[in-house]
Write an enzyme that holds these catalytic residues in place. Structure first.
Site, PDB file in Angstrom:
ATOM      1  N   GLU A   1      28.203  42.566  27.265  1.00 42.56           N
ATOM      2  CA  GLU A   1      27.717  41.231  27.625  1.00 42.56           C
ATOM      3  C   GLU A   1      26.208  41.203  27.855  1.00 42.56           C
ATOM      4  OE1 GLU A   1      31.506  39.381  30.036  1.00 42.56           O
ATOM      5  OE2 GLU A   1      30.337  40.925  31.008  1.00 42.56           O
TER       6      GLU A   1
ATOM      7  N   GLY B   1      37.637  32.742  30.792  1.00 41.93           N
ATOM      8  CA  GLY B   1      38.751  32.058  30.153  1.00 41.93           C
ATOM      9  C   GLY B   1      38.650  30.563  30.409  1.00 41.93           C
TER      10      GLY B   1
ATOM     11  N   ILE C   1      43.365  36.367  33.961  1.00 46.35           N
ATOM     12  CA  ILE C   1      44.424  35.368  33.808  1.00 46.35           C
ATOM     13  C   ILE C   1      44.879  35.357  32.340  1.00 46.35           C
ATOM     14  CG2 ILE C   1      45.098  32.953  34.159  1.00 46.35           C
ATOM     15  CD1 ILE C   1      44.202  34.263  36.763  1.00 46.35           C
TER      16      ILE C   1
ATOM     17  N   MET D   1      35.865  36.702  36.914  1.00 51.60           N
ATOM     18  CA  MET D   1      36.221  37.659  37.961  1.00 51.60           C
ATOM     19  C   MET D   1      35.050  38.070  38.858  1.00 51.60           C
ATOM     20  SD  MET D   1      38.932  39.945  35.719  1.00 51.60           S
ATOM     21  CE  MET D   1      39.584  40.828  37.113  1.00 51.60           C
ATOM     22  N   GLU D   2      33.913  37.408  38.745  1.00 55.59           N
ATOM     23  CA  GLU D   2      32.746  37.844  39.524  1.00 55.59           C
ATOM     24  C   GLU D   2      31.891  36.726  40.124  1.00 55.59           C
ATOM     25  OE1 GLU D   2      32.992  38.754  36.178  1.00 55.59           O
ATOM     26  OE2 GLU D   2      33.964  40.705  36.488  1.00 55.59           O
TER      27      GLU D   2
ATOM     28  N   ASP E   1      38.438  33.046  25.707  1.00 51.65           N
ATOM     29  CA  ASP E   1      39.901  32.930  25.550  1.00 51.65           C
ATOM     30  C   ASP E   1      40.387  31.736  26.341  1.00 51.65           C
ATOM     31  OD1 ASP E   1      41.016  33.990  28.359  1.00 51.65           O
ATOM     32  OD2 ASP E   1      39.235  35.136  27.823  1.00 51.65           O
TER      33      ASP E   1
HETATM   34  N1  ADE Z   1      37.096  36.690  31.681  1.00 47.72           N
HETATM   35  C1  ADE Z   1      37.289  36.344  30.404  1.00 47.72           C
HETATM   36  N2  ADE Z   1      38.520  35.837  30.220  1.00 47.72           N
HETATM   37  C2  ADE Z   1      39.114  35.869  31.436  1.00 47.72           C
HETATM   38  C3  ADE Z   1      40.388  35.496  31.884  1.00 47.72           C
HETATM   39  N3  ADE Z   1      41.282  35.010  31.055  1.00 47.72           N
HETATM   40  N4  ADE Z   1      40.677  35.672  33.208  1.00 47.72           N
HETATM   41  C4  ADE Z   1      39.745  36.185  34.046  1.00 47.72           C
HETATM   42  N5  ADE Z   1      38.530  36.565  33.667  1.00 47.72           N
HETATM   43  C5  ADE Z   1      38.208  36.409  32.363  1.00 47.72           C
END
Ligand code: ADE
Length: 268
Positions: free
Chosen positions: A18, A84, A178, A199-200, A223
């Site tokens: 990234e 996501g 997720i 997540m951060e 995603d």
């Molecule tokens: N980062 C990228 N896709 C994610 C997801 N589906 N859940 C949590 N963090 C993510």
């Protein structure tokens, strides 16, 4: 203590892919290892900067943000990475710039309301308004000016990158990747207006709130946080998100004056 009267920009990403290209673009780069992370100091398009990979999750991100401020003296923080989609018109390849962040997995109820960070009285943390606007402008300039050349035609087709949009709004963070449609729908129901999950970001937001450091968070949507979320994930990060981050940070550094950055944090 942060005693620098200048702009020193901390740039965090979770994964090496990234942040690809940024460290190579640094002038006068020097790497310092601390707490199992490489902090690379130098200059990016005229702005003093420190680049670091946090690795994944809220604790990793909080530790990295804290050290950036307390040990490396950064005055501002940007986080770039992937997320996501939580719906609300956000699709793969779009860019989400966070206005506000929440830790969706914080739950000390019934002692405190769900998602409230105990003893702060807060569940939502606002990103710095000025940095966020500058980052969103850089993202829009990237979409209009660089996107055509930055991503190969094959990857554009593979990931359906035809009408990329920049969104601003709520981002939720938790120590969970997720990958379940029912779960992301429930998160959307619990957090009206939710654009993306990662997540951060909200951990960095809490640290920056507590240390009074202006910050902004930008995420490329990799995603839909459903059962297919992990398919092509790393390919997307390497082929798409790495290029987005590089060009958007470049535009941010070129377009944002240090004088205006110094006024960040005064009115968000
Ligand atoms: N980062 C990228 N896709 C994610 C997801 N589906 N859940 C949590 N963090 C993510």
């Amino acid at each position: 203590m942060n005693t620098h009267p200048i702009v020193r920009l901390g740039i965090i990403s979770a994964l090496q892919e990234e942040q690809q290209g940024l460290v190579e673009a640094m002038q006068g780069a020097a790497t310092h290892i601390h707490g199992r992370r490489d902090y690379t100091t130098g200059t990016l398009w005229g702005i003093e900067a420190v680049c670091v990979l946090s690795r994944i999750g809220k604790v990793a991100a909080a530790m990295t943000a804290t050290l950036l401020v307390e040990k490396f003296g950064v005055s501002h923080i940007l986080f770039t990475g992937v997320a996501g989609s939580a719906g609300n018109g956000v699709t793969v390849g779009d860019i989400v710039v966070a206005d506000t962040l929440v830790q969706h997995d914080m739950d000390a109820s019934p002692l405190f309301p769900p998602c409230e960070i105990p003893l702060t009285g807060l569940s939502h943390f606002a990103a710095d308004a000025l940095l966020t606007t500058c980052l969103a402008q850089a993202a829009a300039a990237f979409v209009q000016g660089d996107l055509g050349d930055a991503i190969g035609d094959g990857d554009k087709q593979l990931f359906g990158l035809s009408a990329v949009r920049v969104h601003r709004g709520l981002v939720a963070s938790g120590d969970q990747f997720i990958h379940n449609a029912a779960r992301i729908n429930r998160l959307g129901d619990d957090h009206p207006g939710l654009l993306a999950v990662e997540m951060e970001g909200a951990a960095v937001a809490q640290v920056c709130f507590e240390l009074n450091v202006p910050f902004a968070v930008m995420r490329t949507i990799s995603d839909n946080a459903n059962e297919k979320a992990a398919t092509d994930f790393l390919h997307f990060v390497r082929a798409v998100a790495a290029n987005y981050a590089f060009y958007i940070i470049k535009r941010f550094c070129q377009q944002t004056s240090q004088a205006s950055m110094l006024s960040a944090g005064t009115k968000s």
